[in-house]
Structures are given as C-alpha cells and as structure tokens.
Enzyme design. Sequence first.
Site, mmCIF file in Angstrom:
data_model
loop_
_atom_site.group_PDB
_atom_site.id
_atom_site.type_symbol
_atom_site.label_atom_id
_atom_site.label_comp_id
_atom_site.label_asym_id
_atom_site.label_seq_id
_atom_site.Cartn_x
_atom_site.Cartn_y
_atom_site.Cartn_z
ATOM 1 N N LYS A 79 0.803 -1.134 -0.043
ATOM 2 C CA LYS A 79 -0.007 0.026 -0.086
ATOM 3 C C LYS A 79 0.866 1.358 0.175
ATOM 4 O O LYS A 79 1.364 1.388 1.053
ATOM 5 C CB LYS A 79 -1.090 0.058 1.050
ATOM 6 C CG LYS A 79 -2.092 0.848 1.140
ATOM 7 C CD LYS A 79 -1.963 2.264 1.102
ATOM 8 C CE LYS A 79 -1.492 2.955 2.529
ATOM 9 N NZ LYS A 79 -1.168 4.639 2.411
ATOM 10 N N GLU A 88 9.863 16.702 14.269
ATOM 11 C CA GLU A 88 10.859 16.558 13.003
ATOM 12 C C GLU A 88 10.332 17.576 11.977
ATOM 13 O O GLU A 88 9.169 18.086 11.844
ATOM 14 C CB GLU A 88 10.223 15.325 12.292
ATOM 15 C CG GLU A 88 10.632 13.861 12.746
ATOM 16 C CD GLU A 88 10.682 12.779 11.612
ATOM 17 O OE1 GLU A 88 11.423 12.380 10.949
ATOM 18 O OE2 GLU A 88 9.307 12.264 11.699
#
Length: 495
Positions: A191, A398
């Site tokens: 996926k 991040e």
Amino acid sequence: MNVNQHSSHKDYDPFGLSAFSRGLYIGGAWRPAAGEGRIEVIDPSTEAVIAAVPDATLADAAAAVEAAASAAESWRETPPRRRSEILRRCFELMVERSETLARLISLENGKALRDARGEVAYAAEFFRWNAEEAVRISGEFGIAPAGGNRIVVDYQPIGICVLITPWNFPAAMATRKIAPALAAGCTVILKPASETPLTAYALAALYEEAGVPPGVVNVMTTSTPGPVIAAMLADPRVRKLSFTGSTGVGRTLLAEAAKSVISCSMELGGNAPFIVFDDADIDAAIEGLMVAKMRNAGEACTAANRIYVQSGIHDAFAEKFTQRMAALNVGPGVDPDTECGPMITRKAVEKIERLVTDAISRGARALCGGRTLAGRGFFYPPTVLVDVARASDMGCEEIFGPVAPLYRFESEAEVIAAANDTEYGLAAYIYTRDIGRGMRVASKVEAGMIALNRGLVSDPAAPFGGVKQSGLGREGGQHHGIAEFMEAKYIATSF
C-alpha cells in the site's frame, strides 16, 4: 538562494501516466477498483494534477489477500536459486531504466532529479543484495546441553505480508521491504502513499517483466487506509505488517495489529542530532551536513534535525554553512539544475512555517531563508537559524524540510544529554578528529544508527532502524532484513 522558473510539465509522460487509470495491480493483473473513486496525483512543483489512480475499497483489500494467499505455496516452494535470479533481474531492469524511474519520482514527489537518481540506485541495490542473500538462508543443528536430543532449527517464510510505504522515498522504501520478503519466500501486498503511487505501479510492471509470478506482489492505492489496512490485518492469513512512516500512525497500526497478534516491523519518526566538536574539520562537517540535512530537501526521517556546534567554532561554522545553503537552486524537481525541490504538499509547507515562526518568536535569527516563496508549487527556501531556544517546537518535532536550526554547546556531557533529550532514536551524526571521542559519544547517544564523520548513514548491507519511539526491527543488513520475514521452527529429535 536561486529560484528556478516553475515550468509546467503537462507534456512530460515517461510511463504514459494515463495508463495508471487502468486499475490496481492484484494477482498479476491490472483491474479496476470495486468502487468508482479516484485519487488525484499532484505535481508539487506546479500544483497540477498529473494522473489519477484507483481508490481501493474493502472488497479490493480482500481480493489482494486472496491473490497473495493463492500464490503463497508456489512461491514458498520456489527454489532459492530461482527466487534469487528473479530478484537479480529486478535489479538489472531498475538499473537499465534508472533515468526514466528517476524522472517519474521527481515528477510526482518533487525531489531534485539528482536526489531521485540516487534513490533509484539505492532502491535497486536492495534487489541485488537480497538476491545474493536468498541462497544463504540456513538453519541450525546442535545437541541439547543435557544430551538427550538434537536441536534442529528451520527458518520458514512468515506468510502474507502487508507493506505500507511513505511518499518521501517511493521506490526505495518499497524495495527495502519487497526484496527481503520475496527472498524469504513471502507474498506481499504493498500500500504505497497516495501522494506518490505512480512509482509503485511502474515498479509493479517491472517486477512482472522480471519474472515475479502473479499474486506474489500486489499493489493497491486507497484514500481510506485505516479501514482497508484493518481489514487485511484481520484476515488470519496475513502474518506480517511492515510500516515506514510517522510515529503517530505507527502507534495506531501497532494497536490494530495487536488484535491478531501480527508480527510488526516499524520504521518510524526521527529527530536526528548532528554534533560538531571544536576539533572537527569544519569543511568536511559542512559537506556532511549538506547531505544529512538537504538530501531530499530535508524530507527524510534520517535528516539532521538538531545541529549542535561547539562554541569554539560555532560562528565560523554558521557563516560557511549559511553561504552554502543560500546558494542552492530552488525549483521543480525535474529541472536538472534544481538542488532543492518543493515540499510534498501545502500542508507540509504550513508545518515548516509554524516551526520557524515559533523559533523566531523565541529569539532565533534567520541567517538565510525563513519565509515561504511566492508563486505556485509547494516551495520553502533553504533556511539557517541561529540562537534557537532548545524549548522551541522544532527541537521536539521532525521538521521534514530544508530548515537547519543551530544550537551552541560547551561540553561533551552537555551535548550527549541534549542529543538524548527526545522520544526518538533513529539516526545521529558526529564530527570530530578524535576517533576515541567519536566512538565514546557514539556509544552514549541513543540512536539505532550513527554516522561518524559521514553525512550519509543508509546502506542496504547495514541494518536500518531505530530505538525508543523510532521503531521496531531492522531493514537491510547481512541477515536482519530477511529475518524480519521469517519464523524460526524448532524441531526436537534424537537418533
């Protein structure tokens, strides 16, 4: 900073992008999705729609599992040498078509063409490496300590694997999972990220050409990954989940997999420290930082997120580094002169804006960049910040973009404590001429991977993965990658 012209690429169609409207890749065939939904693919450089792919439903998920199950026994029994030859052919075809693949990645992902070329070479290497490892999977034989029986250990394929990959490395993150899974004798369902599905479908056609049998690799895109993945994990024939992505999504998937006690490999978020000591070679450290920070325009889990420079060289380092960052060409990924492409989405740019605004509000100064670029495309300029407060949001999150925050430090103990002050532990970088100090600090920094006097840490022959909330398990390496897709079966016997 130089900004290239944002040109349109509507006529650029290396694989015949319209061909990907033909369907999902399930059981070795291109088939329509059960529903009529489509997922538009956007060029981040121009914001233009370049293709649309099928939007898989729960029925498609069931079909993919059935296809993988139908192919499982035959692939499992395929001789290791034959599996090896097929993987080797995948490597060869990727190398032969590397330029076309690189341009496709640049188009749908936005990354600079030079980075895309590097990704294709890296992605292909996983097939070559695992082709060589496929014929070296061996068991164990020994005598029980009490002497009453023999211990035989056989390593067998774990079963059907669901693989979920991110948008930032659409080729490499797929091959890093698919290659060892196939080498181990597993069948897989991939996926890919809905932002960058074209590379995954292009590679599916390449695998078929290389001789991968129908049903061994299945590829499906969906805009509703939660229910679709949950449905596959609920099928008792699925025994492995391998995911690369954010820690938040990883936690959700771990909870879902726990319902069926499925083996999980998780490569999650990072918050990499980049440590430069006073005795470091400044020029070498800056070269390394340009790789560690600006590879893929900072959109990498291994990207240098917190740059700690010892006070004795901090100002000189900041000046030289800023000159390098400000000189980078910003533009469309497919432009060969581009050195920093766009971010993947507008939402990604907005996150960077929020982090930079927060840092400046706390006293940081921008030596270059710091403001969103005008015009179409999801661009953000290379940015250097100094006087960044350690309590700033970007010290905890991040950044995933071309922003480099510099922090000044005084002592070895101080910087080790700062480097470890995070829930993440994926990668870290250390620059020093004192190899003893380098090894000492490396042993104390809490990260699964350390680059000592290097700006690049990834290698298909080395185990990739993190500690703490950066993940579980390892990918790549002499045996680590394949081991994630195998089960040890112990047989007790005597004779």
